[in-house]
Scaffold this motif. Structure first.
Motif, PDB file in Angstrom:
ATOM      1  N   GLU A   1      14.967   5.206  -2.721  1.00 22.66           N
ATOM      2  CA  GLU A   1      14.177   4.917  -1.607  1.00 22.66           C
ATOM      3  C   GLU A   1      13.504   4.969  -0.484  1.00 22.66           C
ATOM      4  O   GLU A   1      12.998   6.647  -0.809  1.00 22.66           O
ATOM      5  CB  GLU A   1      16.234   4.694  -0.813  1.00 22.66           C
ATOM      6  CG  GLU A   1      16.823   3.893  -1.286  1.00 22.66           C
ATOM      7  CD  GLU A   1      16.641   2.505  -1.132  1.00 22.66           C
ATOM      8  OE1 GLU A   1      15.588   2.148  -0.518  1.00 22.66           O
ATOM      9  OE2 GLU A   1      17.481   1.937  -2.280  1.00 22.66           O
ATOM     10  N   PRO A   2      12.603   4.718  -0.400  1.00 18.85           N
ATOM     11  CA  PRO A   2      12.573   2.663  -0.114  1.00 18.85           C
ATOM     12  C   PRO A   2      12.130   1.890  -1.423  1.00 18.85           C
ATOM     13  O   PRO A   2      12.187   0.552  -1.428  1.00 18.85           O
ATOM     14  CB  PRO A   2      11.812   2.760   0.967  1.00 18.85           C
ATOM     15  CG  PRO A   2      11.028   3.602   1.051  1.00 18.85           C
ATOM     16  CD  PRO A   2      11.701   5.124  -0.095  1.00 18.85           C
ATOM     17  N   THR A   3      11.307   2.824  -2.800  1.00 19.22           N
ATOM     18  CA  THR A   3      11.329   2.420  -3.861  1.00 19.22           C
ATOM     19  C   THR A   3      12.279   0.776  -4.401  1.00 19.22           C
ATOM     20  O   THR A   3      13.599   1.624  -4.545  1.00 19.22           O
ATOM     21  CB  THR A   3      10.820   2.760  -4.550  1.00 19.22           C
ATOM     22  OG1 THR A   3       9.658   3.365  -4.798  1.00 19.22           O
ATOM     23  CG2 THR A   3      10.083   1.674  -6.172  1.00 19.22           C
ATOM     24  N   ARG A   4      12.231  -0.076  -4.142  1.00 20.67           N
ATOM     25  CA  ARG A   4      13.203  -1.138  -4.910  1.00 20.67           C
ATOM     26  C   ARG A   4      13.072  -1.648  -6.701  1.00 20.67           C
ATOM     27  O   ARG A   4      11.441  -2.332  -6.331  1.00 20.67           O
ATOM     28  CB  ARG A   4      13.196  -2.636  -3.819  1.00 20.67           C
ATOM     29  CG  ARG A   4      13.752  -2.221  -2.668  1.00 20.67           C
ATOM     30  CD  ARG A   4      13.707  -3.075  -1.344  1.00 20.67           C
ATOM     31  NE  ARG A   4      12.735  -4.541  -1.866  1.00 20.67           N
ATOM     32  CZ  ARG A   4      13.782  -6.172  -1.782  1.00 20.67           C
ATOM     33  NH1 ARG A   4      14.637  -5.709  -1.807  1.00 20.67           N
ATOM     34  NH2 ARG A   4      12.717  -6.306  -2.480  1.00 20.67           N
ATOM     35  N   TRP A   5      13.538  -1.044  -7.178  1.00 26.21           N
ATOM     36  CA  TRP A   5      13.110  -2.065  -7.978  1.00 26.21           C
ATOM     37  C   TRP A   5      14.729  -2.518  -9.501  1.00 26.21           C
ATOM     38  O   TRP A   5      15.597  -1.933  -8.543  1.00 26.21           O
ATOM     39  CB  TRP A   5      12.705  -0.719  -9.544  1.00 26.21           C
ATOM     40  CG  TRP A   5      13.709   0.418  -8.756  1.00 26.21           C
ATOM     41  CD1 TRP A   5      13.341   1.287  -8.446  1.00 26.21           C
ATOM     42  CD2 TRP A   5      14.977   0.584 -10.600  1.00 26.21           C
ATOM     43  NE1 TRP A   5      14.340   1.957  -8.832  1.00 26.21           N
ATOM     44  CE2 TRP A   5      14.951   2.242  -9.624  1.00 26.21           C
ATOM     45  CE3 TRP A   5      14.790   0.418 -11.966  1.00 26.21           C
ATOM     46  CZ2 TRP A   5      14.850   2.529 -11.269  1.00 26.21           C
ATOM     47  CZ3 TRP A   5      14.707   0.868 -13.211  1.00 26.21           C
ATOM     48  CH2 TRP A   5      15.306   2.137 -12.697  1.00 26.21           C
ATOM     49  N   ARG A   6      13.830  -2.684 -11.049  1.00 23.66           N
ATOM     50  CA  ARG A   6      15.723  -2.861 -11.437  1.00 23.66           C
ATOM     51  C   ARG A   6      14.726  -3.018 -12.846  1.00 23.66           C
ATOM     52  O   ARG A   6      13.981  -3.145 -13.312  1.00 23.66           O
ATOM     53  CB  ARG A   6      15.747  -4.420 -11.363  1.00 23.66           C
ATOM     54  CG  ARG A   6      14.254  -5.552 -11.513  1.00 23.66           C
ATOM     55  CD  ARG A   6      15.162  -7.072 -11.316  1.00 23.66           C
ATOM     56  NE  ARG A   6      14.482  -8.591 -11.588  1.00 23.66           N
ATOM     57  CZ  ARG A   6      13.547  -8.740 -12.447  1.00 23.66           C
ATOM     58  NH1 ARG A   6      14.350  -8.209 -14.118  1.00 23.66           N
ATOM     59  NH2 ARG A   6      12.940  -9.315 -13.056  1.00 23.66           N
ATOM     60  N   PRO A   7      16.222  -2.611 -13.868  1.00 27.18           N
ATOM     61  CA  PRO A   7      15.834  -2.298 -15.035  1.00 27.18           C
ATOM     62  C   PRO A   7      15.434  -4.086 -15.753  1.00 27.18           C
ATOM     63  O   PRO A   7      15.823  -5.021 -15.177  1.00 27.18           O
ATOM     64  CB  PRO A   7      17.146  -2.548 -15.772  1.00 27.18           C
ATOM     65  CG  PRO A   7      17.993  -1.520 -15.001  1.00 27.18           C
ATOM     66  CD  PRO A   7      17.449  -2.445 -13.373  1.00 27.18           C
TER      67      PRO A   7
ATOM     68  N   ALA B   1       0.924  -1.098   0.385  1.00 27.09           N
ATOM     69  CA  ALA B   1      -0.342   0.294  -0.410  1.00 27.09           C
ATOM     70  C   ALA B   1       0.797   1.195  -0.304  1.00 27.09           C
ATOM     71  O   ALA B   1       0.852   2.047  -0.635  1.00 27.09           O
ATOM     72  CB  ALA B   1      -1.005  -0.019   1.050  1.00 27.09           C
ATOM     73  N   GLU B   2       2.082   1.197   0.421  1.00 28.36           N
ATOM     74  CA  GLU B   2       3.329   1.873   0.742  1.00 28.36           C
ATOM     75  C   GLU B   2       3.182   2.610  -0.824  1.00 28.36           C
ATOM     76  O   GLU B   2       3.388   3.903  -0.645  1.00 28.36           O
ATOM     77  CB  GLU B   2       3.512   2.324   2.567  1.00 28.36           C
ATOM     78  CG  GLU B   2       3.850   3.068   2.861  1.00 28.36           C
ATOM     79  CD  GLU B   2       4.877   3.085   3.798  1.00 28.36           C
ATOM     80  OE1 GLU B   2       6.096   3.701   3.741  1.00 28.36           O
ATOM     81  OE2 GLU B   2       4.525   3.089   5.526  1.00 28.36           O
ATOM     82  N   LEU B   3       3.789   1.777  -1.617  1.00 26.26           N
ATOM     83  CA  LEU B   3       4.355   2.050  -2.658  1.00 26.26           C
ATOM     84  C   LEU B   3       3.767   2.137  -3.473  1.00 26.26           C
ATOM     85  O   LEU B   3       3.299   3.402  -4.475  1.00 26.26           O
ATOM     86  CB  LEU B   3       4.876   0.380  -3.147  1.00 26.26           C
ATOM     87  CG  LEU B   3       5.791   0.616  -4.373  1.00 26.26           C
ATOM     88  CD1 LEU B   3       7.044   1.411  -4.644  1.00 26.26           C
ATOM     89  CD2 LEU B   3       5.923  -0.942  -5.214  1.00 26.26           C
ATOM     90  N   ALA B   4       2.490   1.967  -3.712  1.00 32.35           N
ATOM     91  CA  ALA B   4       0.873   1.855  -4.189  1.00 32.35           C
ATOM     92  C   ALA B   4       0.717   3.968  -4.000  1.00 32.35           C
ATOM     93  O   ALA B   4       0.723   4.500  -4.838  1.00 32.35           O
ATOM     94  CB  ALA B   4      -0.009   1.754  -4.009  1.00 32.35           C
ATOM     95  N   ALA B   5       0.804   4.166  -2.796  1.00 34.55           N
ATOM     96  CA  ALA B   5       0.175   5.609  -2.042  1.00 34.55           C
ATOM     97  C   ALA B   5       2.426   6.643  -2.580  1.00 34.55           C
ATOM     98  O   ALA B   5       1.830   7.671  -3.188  1.00 34.55           O
ATOM     99  CB  ALA B   5       0.406   5.766  -0.645  1.00 34.55           C
TER     100      ALA B   5
END
Length: 180
Positions: free
Chosen positions: A101-107, A85-89
């Motif tokens: 940060e704190p979003t975690r992602w990769r190409p 939910a925090e990521l969606a917000a």
């Protein structure tokens, strides 16, 4: 034959209240535009067709992210899990670096950002866009799909994010034990 009633169209507030009782799944649409990752939260995601494999979402015409998403040669649909939910917000907010940060992602394999710990990724090629009211319908052709588990989905309901709790499945008569 159905007649239209143009003077009976519901107002925006009544319309929002009525739709608030409908639960919707939550996804984050991501892409890379001119080497910069872009993304937005969508609760209007839907499957469209199996053959060819098409999905869709709507984006507000006033979105500042949409012009950069539109310019991308592909996009990713990140299907969110119930604990995101925090990521969606974060991806729904304006004026924030959504990929910091704190979003975690990769190409991804074609370059679109793939968010970590989601339930599934769909990598899509732009197929069609249609202006509809104050939104734009975006249809994508699914080129790749990865599912990471049957986890519980994140839902949007009554203006907030929530979790899905399944009802217990009834025991079928063929699985019951004991006397009948």
């Amino acid at each position: 034959m159905t007649e239209t009633l143009p003077d009976r169209v519901i107002g925006a507030d009544g319309y929002r209240r009525a739709l608030a009782v409908h639960a919707a799944g939550v996804v984050i649409i991501t892409a890379q535009s001119d080497g910069i990752p872009v993304g937005l939260t969508a609760t209007s995601f839907s499957s469209v067709s199996l053959d060819p494999p098409l999905v869709s979402f709507y984006v507000d015409r006033s979105s500042t992210t949409w012009p950069r998403l539109r310019a991308a040669d592909h996009f990713a649909v990140n299907v969110l899990a119930s604990d995101q939910a925090e990521l969606a917000a974060r991806f729904a907010r304006k004026d924030v670096d959504r990929f910091a940060e704190p979003t975690r992602w990769r190409p991804g394999p074609l370059g679109a950002p793939l968010l970590q710990d989601v339930s599934a990724h769909l990598v899509c090629l732009p197929h069609q866009t249609v202006d509809v009211g104050d939104h734009i319908l975006v249809v994508g052709l699914v080129a790749e799909a990865s599912v990471y588990g049957p986890g519980r989905p994140l839902l949007y309901h009554q203006g907030g994010f929530g979790r899905f709790i399944a009802h217990p499945r009834p025991v079928s008569s063929s699985r019951r034990r004991g006397p009948r």
